[in-house]
Enzyme design. Structure first.
Site, PDB file in Angstrom:
ATOM      1  N   TYR A 148       0.807  -1.218   0.000  1.00 52.04           N
ATOM      2  CA  TYR A 148       0.000   0.000   0.000  1.00 52.04           C
ATOM      3  C   TYR A 148       0.844   1.274   0.000  1.00 52.04           C
ATOM      4  O   TYR A 148       0.634   2.192  -0.790  1.00 52.04           O
ATOM      5  CB  TYR A 148      -0.939  -0.002   1.208  1.00 52.04           C
ATOM      6  CG  TYR A 148      -1.699   1.289   1.395  1.00 52.04           C
ATOM      7  CD1 TYR A 148      -2.900   1.509   0.737  1.00 52.04           C
ATOM      8  CD2 TYR A 148      -1.204   2.297   2.221  1.00 52.04           C
ATOM      9  CE1 TYR A 148      -3.587   2.697   0.898  1.00 52.04           C
ATOM     10  CE2 TYR A 148      -1.873   3.486   2.378  1.00 52.04           C
ATOM     11  CZ  TYR A 148      -3.070   3.683   1.712  1.00 52.04           C
ATOM     12  OH  TYR A 148      -3.746   4.868   1.866  1.00 52.04           O
TER      13      TYR A 148
ATOM     14  N   ASP B 218      -8.442  -3.099  -1.374  1.00 49.63           N
ATOM     15  CA  ASP B 218      -9.607  -2.298  -1.743  1.00 49.63           C
ATOM     16  C   ASP B 218      -9.194  -0.999  -2.429  1.00 49.63           C
ATOM     17  O   ASP B 218      -9.923  -0.473  -3.275  1.00 49.63           O
ATOM     18  CB  ASP B 218     -10.452  -1.987  -0.505  1.00 49.63           C
ATOM     19  CG  ASP B 218      -9.611  -1.403   0.623  1.00 49.63           C
ATOM     20  OD1 ASP B 218      -9.667  -0.181   0.828  1.00 49.63           O
ATOM     21  OD2 ASP B 218      -8.902  -2.170   1.296  1.00 49.63           O
TER      22      ASP B 218
ATOM     23  N   LYS C 198     -11.402  -8.729   5.280  1.00 49.98           N
ATOM     24  CA  LYS C 198     -11.868  -7.352   5.479  1.00 49.98           C
ATOM     25  C   LYS C 198     -12.557  -6.884   4.209  1.00 49.98           C
ATOM     26  O   LYS C 198     -11.928  -6.777   3.148  1.00 49.98           O
ATOM     27  CB  LYS C 198     -10.686  -6.423   5.789  1.00 49.98           C
ATOM     28  CG  LYS C 198     -11.103  -4.973   6.009  1.00 49.98           C
ATOM     29  CD  LYS C 198      -9.955  -4.007   5.840  1.00 49.98           C
ATOM     30  CE  LYS C 198      -9.576  -3.841   4.392  1.00 49.98           C
ATOM     31  NZ  LYS C 198      -8.627  -2.722   4.141  1.00 49.98           N
TER      32      LYS C 198
END
Length: 519
Positions: A264, A299, A371
């Site tokens: 990330y 995500d 998640k």
């Protein structure tokens, strides 16, 4: 059996390739350390506090070694502190304070045998690790007393910028039914190469992650949890330039969930990939030992790339995050691998594609507390349509047994949610989770139907991509922009100057004590 009729031979090939990619990258990780890893070691040895300008003592000590003409940070801060302890009889905190005042130069004192230095440091390191184990046991005591929730955890965000206001909102959310409170960090904290100190009240778009803020929120959630007869989990973010330091502060203050993705920071914050790879390893060792569930950030791919066309990149990242976590001793039961309900509502049969993707993740990672993130990219400000989008998202969660369910907000794209908005979102989710509780056990998917074919397509595309990554290596893959369409140069980004090659005498006592929960 797979409802999606997945080809598990392909699944295992993808997993094996991910393992090879991670082990190849781990060779680089094992040869290097970073300033943030060394500061983390200091924090775990008990060094804390700031100088008159707000500079943390761990930064001051590490910089004094790194910038010295007589020393090398590659020897490791544990060596320097242990050596100074033998020379002075002082504690690590007292040594740090002397360094701050200019009364002690760690690089210009008598050097002792590494074996003796390790013995000296290990005594303190074991006590620090034992305290983290006590925190983990305290969580287990609460869960044994109150029981743990079956079904999805309702995950809610607070982000006022003021820790005391955050606490007010967090307590209200817990009383409304939230199971996890995530305290969003202030904008840009991931780019700070230090951890702010003390309780803070002036964050922007979130609240600073500090040890004291962690302590205050943990205390408040424990108090309301006892009142409610439920254990309320606390989440924060150990990503960015201080990834392992924040993991350590979280372990010391009994956080339960941490955003902790291997890629990330590289992709979305332009942090140097070498720095991030090294930092994520130590951060995950700490989280694994502390019993913290990590959340990965796949995500985010779908906020920049198309969720239909790039779904396979999410799956590949999940496999890679899984393997990095396993190498760091973090069990599957603590891997909150991420994905999101982010297909455009204009796509025909988009709901079926979302359902297929979520079911595929559940079948491929059966032990992981996945998640699942709500729709955000295509929320327009039409609160009525937004409520329907969130309802469909909630349906996928209960149908596919997702675990960490970040609640969608009907006012997404309008403003930071009000407490009343959160109450409506909780009601929406609880209604659907109750009335559809066992639907996942009752439904099957048509063999060779749209959903099975979609899952097969995504899996095979993931296999093709991960085969390329295995040939090129992870660093070159990131340079080529294979994830989220974002290219990062291997020697670019923030924090590269904080990467240091280890010396032959280097040691980190906490890796031996924590890896795999051995202590």
């Amino acid at each position: 059996m797979s409802k999606l009729n997945l080809d598990y031979k392909i699944v295992e090939k993808v997993r094996k390739s991910a393992r090879n990619i991670v082990l190849d990258t781990q060779e680089f990780i094992n040869k290097n350390t970073t300033v943030s890893v060394e500061r983390t070691i200091l924090r775990l040895l008990g060094v804390d506090g700031v100088d008159e300008f707000g500079v943390p003592l761990p930064n001051i000590v590490v910089d004094s070694i790194k910038n010295s003409n007589d020393g090398s940070l590659g020897m490791g801060v544990a060596y320097y502190i242990g050596n100074a302890m033998i020379n002075t009889g002082l504690t690590p905190q007292e040594i740090a304070e002397k360094v701050l005042n200019g009364d002690l130069d760690l690089c210009n004192i008598k050097e002792h045998d590494v074996f003796d230095v390790k013995l000296k440091i290990n005594d303190i390191a074991k006590k620090s690790v034992e305290q983290i184990k006590v925190n983990r046991n305290k969580r287990e005591e609460y869960l044994n007393e109150f029981g743990d929730k079956k079904g999805p955890y309702l995950y809610l965000i607070v982000a006022t910028g003021n820790i005391y206001e955050d606490i007010t909102q967090a307590v209200a959310a817990a009383k409304q039914g939230a199971d996890i409170i995530a305290v969003i960090r202030t904008t840009g904290q991931s780019l700070l190469d230090f951890v702010p100190y003390g309780a803070t009240t002036e964050g922007f778009g979130g609240t600073y992650a500090t040890g004291e803020n962690f302590r205050l929120m943990r205390e408040a959630l424990d108090e309301v949890g006892v009142e409610l007869g439920r254990y309320i989990r606390l989440c924060n973010y150990c990503s960015g330039l201080c990834m392992p330091e924040i993991a350590a502060l979280g372990a010391q203050n009994r956080l339960d969930v941490m955003l902790n993705d291997a890629l990330y920071g590289i992709l979305f914050r332009d942090i140097n990939m070498k720095r991030t790879m090294i930092d994520q390893f130590f951060s995950r060792i700490i989280n694994g030992f502390a019993g913290v569930i990590i959340n990965t950030g796949e995500d985010n791919y779908l906020t920049t790339a198309d969720a239909v066309e790039e779904a396979h990149t999410v799956l590949v990242s999940q496999f890679i995050n899984e393997q990095f976590a396993l190498v760091a001793g973090l069990p599957e039961e603590q891997m909150g691998l991420g994905h999101a309900f982010e297909i455009s509502p204009d796509v025909e049969n988009g709901f079926l594609y979302e359902l297929a993707q979520a079911q595929m993740a559940r079948e491929i990672f059966p032990k992981a507390p996945l998640k699942y993130m709500p729709p955000t990219k295509f929320m327009t400000g039409d609160i009525f349509k937004g409520q329907v989008q969130d309802a469909l998202f909630n349906m996928v969660t209960i149908m596919t047994n997702q675990k960490l369910h970040l609640l969608g907000m009907l006012t997404e794209a309008i403003h930071t949610p009000f407490i009343s908005d959160r109450a409506i979102s909780i009601d929406n989710a609880q209604y659907i989770f109750n009335t559809m509780k066992d639907i996942g056990e009752e439904i099957e998917f048509k063999k060779d139907g749209l959903m099975c074919n979609r899952a097969d397509e995504v899996l095979n595309n993931a296999y093709d991509l991960i085969s390329e990554i295995e040939k090129d290596g992870l660093f070159k893959t990131i340079e080529k922009g294979k994830f989220a369409g974002i290219k990062r140069p291997i020697d670019g980004g923030k924090g590269l100057d904080g990467v240091v090659m280890k010396d032959s005498v280097y040691f980190n006592p906490f890796i031996d004590l924590m890896l795999g929960g051995k202590c």
